[in-house]
Design a protein around this motif. Sequence first.
Motif, PDB file in Angstrom:
ATOM      1  N   SER A  60       0.660  -1.054  -0.082  1.00  0.00           N
ATOM      2  CA  SER A  60       0.077   0.093  -0.076  1.00  0.00           C
ATOM      3  C   SER A  60       0.950   1.034  -0.064  1.00  0.00           C
ATOM      4  O   SER A  60       0.503   2.111  -0.497  1.00  0.00           O
ATOM      5  CB  SER A  60      -0.927   0.055   1.042  1.00  0.00           C
ATOM      6  N   MET A  66      -1.370  -6.074   0.589  1.00  0.00           N
ATOM      7  CA  MET A  66      -2.903  -6.384   0.058  1.00  0.00           C
ATOM      8  C   MET A  66      -2.759  -7.472  -0.721  1.00  0.00           C
ATOM      9  O   MET A  66      -2.138  -7.504  -1.830  1.00  0.00           O
ATOM     10  CB  MET A  66      -3.558  -5.145  -0.524  1.00  0.00           C
ATOM     11  N   CYS A  87      -5.002  -7.295 -11.338  1.00  0.00           N
ATOM     12  CA  CYS A  87      -5.376  -6.106 -10.559  1.00  0.00           C
ATOM     13  C   CYS A  87      -4.237  -5.451 -10.145  1.00  0.00           C
ATOM     14  O   CYS A  87      -3.959  -4.255 -10.136  1.00  0.00           O
ATOM     15  CB  CYS A  87      -6.310  -6.632  -9.207  1.00  0.00           C
ATOM     16  N   THR A 124      -5.056   3.385  -5.097  1.00  0.00           N
ATOM     17  CA  THR A 124      -5.249   2.494  -4.198  1.00  0.00           C
ATOM     18  C   THR A 124      -6.141   1.439  -4.402  1.00  0.00           C
ATOM     19  O   THR A 124      -6.829   1.411  -5.541  1.00  0.00           O
ATOM     20  CB  THR A 124      -6.008   3.363  -2.908  1.00  0.00           C
ATOM     21  N   THR A 125      -6.260   0.322  -3.777  1.00  0.00           N
ATOM     22  CA  THR A 125      -7.020  -0.909  -4.035  1.00  0.00           C
ATOM     23  C   THR A 125      -8.554  -0.189  -3.953  1.00  0.00           C
ATOM     24  O   THR A 125      -9.272  -0.664  -4.632  1.00  0.00           O
ATOM     25  CB  THR A 125      -7.057  -1.741  -2.957  1.00  0.00           C
ATOM     26  N   GLU A 126      -8.932   0.626  -3.101  1.00  0.00           N
ATOM     27  CA  GLU A 126     -10.449   1.457  -3.110  1.00  0.00           C
ATOM     28  C   GLU A 126     -10.660   1.896  -4.615  1.00  0.00           C
ATOM     29  O   GLU A 126     -11.560   1.823  -5.008  1.00  0.00           O
ATOM     30  CB  GLU A 126     -10.353   2.254  -1.978  1.00  0.00           C
ATOM     31  N   GLN A 127      -9.506   2.772  -4.806  1.00  0.00           N
ATOM     32  CA  GLN A 127      -9.946   3.382  -6.276  1.00  0.00           C
ATOM     33  C   GLN A 127      -9.944   2.196  -7.357  1.00  0.00           C
ATOM     34  O   GLN A 127     -10.753   2.841  -8.326  1.00  0.00           O
ATOM     35  CB  GLN A 127      -8.440   4.380  -6.476  1.00  0.00           C
ATOM     36  N   ARG A 173     -11.171  -0.399  -7.135  1.00  0.00           N
ATOM     37  CA  ARG A 173     -12.635  -1.257  -6.965  1.00  0.00           C
ATOM     38  C   ARG A 173     -13.531  -0.325  -7.546  1.00  0.00           C
ATOM     39  O   ARG A 173     -14.501  -0.881  -8.068  1.00  0.00           O
ATOM     40  CB  ARG A 173     -12.574  -1.313  -5.323  1.00  0.00           C
ATOM     41  N   GLU A 174     -13.431   0.954  -7.320  1.00  0.00           N
ATOM     42  CA  GLU A 174     -14.414   1.942  -7.773  1.00  0.00           C
ATOM     43  C   GLU A 174     -14.536   1.928  -9.359  1.00  0.00           C
ATOM     44  O   GLU A 174     -15.319   1.865  -9.904  1.00  0.00           O
ATOM     45  CB  GLU A 174     -14.130   3.320  -7.191  1.00  0.00           C
ATOM     46  N   GLN A 195     -15.976  -0.979 -10.658  1.00  0.00           N
ATOM     47  CA  GLN A 195     -17.536  -1.014 -10.355  1.00  0.00           C
ATOM     48  C   GLN A 195     -18.407   0.123 -11.552  1.00  0.00           C
ATOM     49  O   GLN A 195     -19.265  -0.323 -12.138  1.00  0.00           O
ATOM     50  CB  GLN A 195     -17.981  -0.488  -9.092  1.00  0.00           C
TER      51      GLN A 195
END
Length: 68
Positions: free
Chosen positions: A18, A37, A43, A55-58, A60-61, A64
């Motif tokens: 991260s 992570m 990915c 980031t992993t959240e970015q 993921r978004e 989606q």
Amino acid sequence: MEEFYGPVAYGFIHVHHSKPLSEIGERYTVNPETDLMPVCPNCHAMLHRTQPPLTTEQLRELIQEAHR
């Protein structure tokens, strides 16, 4: 991965830092629970398509949004 590639992929995973390794000083101690992570190789490659890495959240978004 194993479901798609078969037994050769059993247990195969990439690990994403991260905090980029280039930013970690020698005195920095990596905390596996917060700094690493597990991600699939695809990915992991996508995380590093930008500078700085997503980031992993970015990511993921973005995934989606692409599948809406």
